[in-house]
Design an enzyme around this catalytic site. Structure first.
Site, PDB file in Angstrom:
ATOM      1  N   SER A  38       0.793  -1.235   0.000  1.00 44.12           N
ATOM      2  CA  SER A  38       0.000   0.000   0.000  1.00 44.12           C
ATOM      3  C   SER A  38       0.823   1.281   0.000  1.00 44.12           C
ATOM      4  O   SER A  38       0.246   2.372  -0.028  1.00 44.12           O
ATOM      5  CB  SER A  38      -0.957   0.007   1.199  1.00 44.12           C
ATOM      6  N   LYS A  41      -0.217   3.698  -2.593  1.00 46.89           N
ATOM      7  CA  LYS A  41      -1.288   4.700  -2.505  1.00 46.89           C
ATOM      8  C   LYS A  41      -0.759   6.136  -2.486  1.00 46.89           C
ATOM      9  O   LYS A  41      -1.519   7.064  -2.777  1.00 46.89           O
ATOM     10  CB  LYS A  41      -2.167   4.417  -1.285  1.00 46.89           C
ATOM     11  N   SER A  95      -5.498   3.312   4.586  1.00 47.68           N
ATOM     12  CA  SER A  95      -5.087   2.357   3.556  1.00 47.68           C
ATOM     13  C   SER A  95      -6.286   1.580   3.015  1.00 47.68           C
ATOM     14  O   SER A  95      -6.203   0.381   2.760  1.00 47.68           O
ATOM     15  CB  SER A  95      -4.023   1.397   4.106  1.00 47.68           C
ATOM     16  N   LYS A 200       3.027   6.543   5.246  1.00 45.14           N
ATOM     17  CA  LYS A 200       2.246   5.495   4.590  1.00 45.14           C
ATOM     18  C   LYS A 200       2.796   4.147   5.005  1.00 45.14           C
ATOM     19  O   LYS A 200       4.013   3.917   4.997  1.00 45.14           O
ATOM     20  CB  LYS A 200       2.278   5.616   3.063  1.00 45.14           C
TER      21      LYS A 200
END
Length: 263
Positions: A38, A41, A95, A200
């Protein structure tokens, strides 16, 4: 770690860089090309914002947003209507895979055009080791290297909305008449001991636990990239080890000791 040695990190690959100077402070296998889960993203968000579509436009979660790769669930039920801005917030903070899928699907030309735009953006910001196949990171063929991810975090940090959404601690979203709390997947954003500008996390089996951050340490902006950490808490523990080590080394330098000197 010993008094003047490097911290003993448990992530399989990592790099820590002073963003202002480009100095590599710590690294291990920083050129290894690995699945990034992720962390993807961050690029999804940049492409959405570059696209200039209305952030207030409502997007409906459809069957096309279901995870057919890993079979993960979501509280964003089919038929949920949220604005592009809300989906962006959930994708960066929590997420949320269906949110990231819907963002890519609603791009002009659909998901194929979106993934192409992700890869074009990667080239534009100098990511030679990076490839994208979807907007969520569930696809293990989304790959990058720690050094490339430093550049990606640096690029993401130029977007005020990415900074704000990726580091917000929580949000409450109404879904089908009920309020749902969504929290940040990085617990460090809630710690008063950290000043984090971009954050993140990522996880799929092929990638292990990953974490990227732009944080202010010793009055410097530092980018931390941790990839393929084993165990649920290892990536967070590694980040804390890095912070403590940098603060200890900084204190020694102030006292007139450079790393490696005896005192």
């Amino acid at each position: 770690m010993d008094r003047l040695g490097n911290p003993q990190l448990r992530s399989a690959a990592f790099v820590v860089v002073n963003q202002a100077t480009g100095e590599v402070i710590l690294e291990k296998k920083s050129d290894s090309v690995l699945p990034i889960a992720s962390i993807t993203k961050l690029m999804t968000a940049m492409v959405v914002l570059d696209g200039g579509q209305s952030l207030s436009e409502e997007i409906v979660i459809t069957e096309d947003d279901l995870d057919t790769i890993k079979g993960t669930g979501s509280r964003l039920a089919l038929g949920t209507r949220l604005t592009r801005e809300q989906l962006l917030h959930l994708a960066l903070m929590s997420s949320e895979n269906r949110a990231a899928s819907a963002l890519g699907r609603s791009y002009p030309g659909g998901i194929a055009a979106f993934v192409k735009a992700m890869n074009v953006k990667a080239r534009l910001v100098g990511l030679g080791d990076t490839r994208f196949s979807d907007s969520t990171g569930l696809d293990p063929t989304n790959v990058s290297s720690p050094r490339d991810l430093v550049r990606m975090v640096s690029a993401a940090s130029t977007y005020p909305l990415i900074r704000r959404f990726s580091t917000s601690s929580e949000d409450h979203v109404e879904i089908r008449g009920r309020m749902h709390r969504f929290g940040n997947t990085n617990s460090l954003v809630r710690s008063p001991e950290w000043e984090i500008d971009v954050s993140k996390t990522g996880y799929i089996r092929e990638a292990g636990r990953c974490l990227v951050m732009q944080a202010r340490l010793l009055n410097q902006r530092v980018i931390i990239v941790l990839m393929d950490s084993e165990g649920r808490y290892t990536r967070t523990a590694d980040a804390v080890r890095i912070k403590k080590w940098l603060e200890a080394v900084g204190a020694q330098r102030v006292a007139g000791l450079a790393p490696g000197e005896n005192g």
